[in-house]
Design a protein around this motif. Sequence first.
Motif: not given
Length: 297
Positions: A220-232, A249-259
């Motif tokens: 769970h991420i806060f402050g994500g910006r376009k161009g940031d890289i998330v590694t799992l 791919k876009r700026t979001q105040s809250r998001l999550f990524r899963a793999s």
Amino acid sequence: MPVDCILGKTCFIQKYVDRDPGPQYRDFACGALSNDGHRGTDIALYDHIAMDRGVDVRAAADGTVAATRDGMPDILVTAPNAPDVTGRACGNAVIINHPDGWQTRYCHMKKGSLRVKTGMRVTSDTVIGQVGLSGSTEFPHLHISVFKDDVLVDPFQPNPNATCGAPSDPLWGGPIPYVPAGLISTGFAAAVPDFMDIKIGTANTQDLPNTAPALVLWTHIFGGRKGDIVTLEITGPQGPFLTQTVLLKRTQSRLFRASGRKLNGPKWPAGLYTGIATLTRDGAQIGHQTATVLVRQ
């Protein structure tokens, strides 16, 4: 600090005062932790479970309570059964007048938690209520606004004409480092979790059967910006299990990524699995968390 929490451990600053005079937005450090017209500082809890346990809000300085409002439900403004908050976007609230024309306003407090009444004298140690989810909000937090003679003041950079990176004389009693983004929580699940379960704090599991349909690492991420890289990354009892890199791919105040991986054989190898989530911006690591899950025999 008006919230009884530890920044970076039990709470974090989700948004700052918007310092852009036009339709865009920026925080005092020229970051993206704000939104257009945001008039305060949002001190957020990590999940709804923490809110339910109760996190106290204290007066930021000595003063007199000028107004209060209580009784509004703690419910996401986006929920189908959310009430109309027109004219009450601040939710359950307290306004405190301080000497020399200063005033602080506290929003989104928990229903039934207010401990002060109009006219009551308070000090910076006085508990005035608890962090909630009332009014126009999508996550448990305290929104605090500071005013001087009815003019909004950014407590991180009181000079309204200051440029990014300019020396500041913040109003806080101690230093509060600027954190441009980060990881709120990281965990394992037997499937890609629902985002609401992550926000509530019920998505993580400590153990799984070796016949679980999938083994998934989420963050769970806060402050994500376009161009940031998330590694799992996942390492299991037999060594490296999975590595995935995702470009935001876009700026979001809250998001999550899963793999993760689906179960293709009869069962998973039993043992301890370790997950590592990393958030990288412009080549620099700005977020890092680990999680573990025990796969049972």
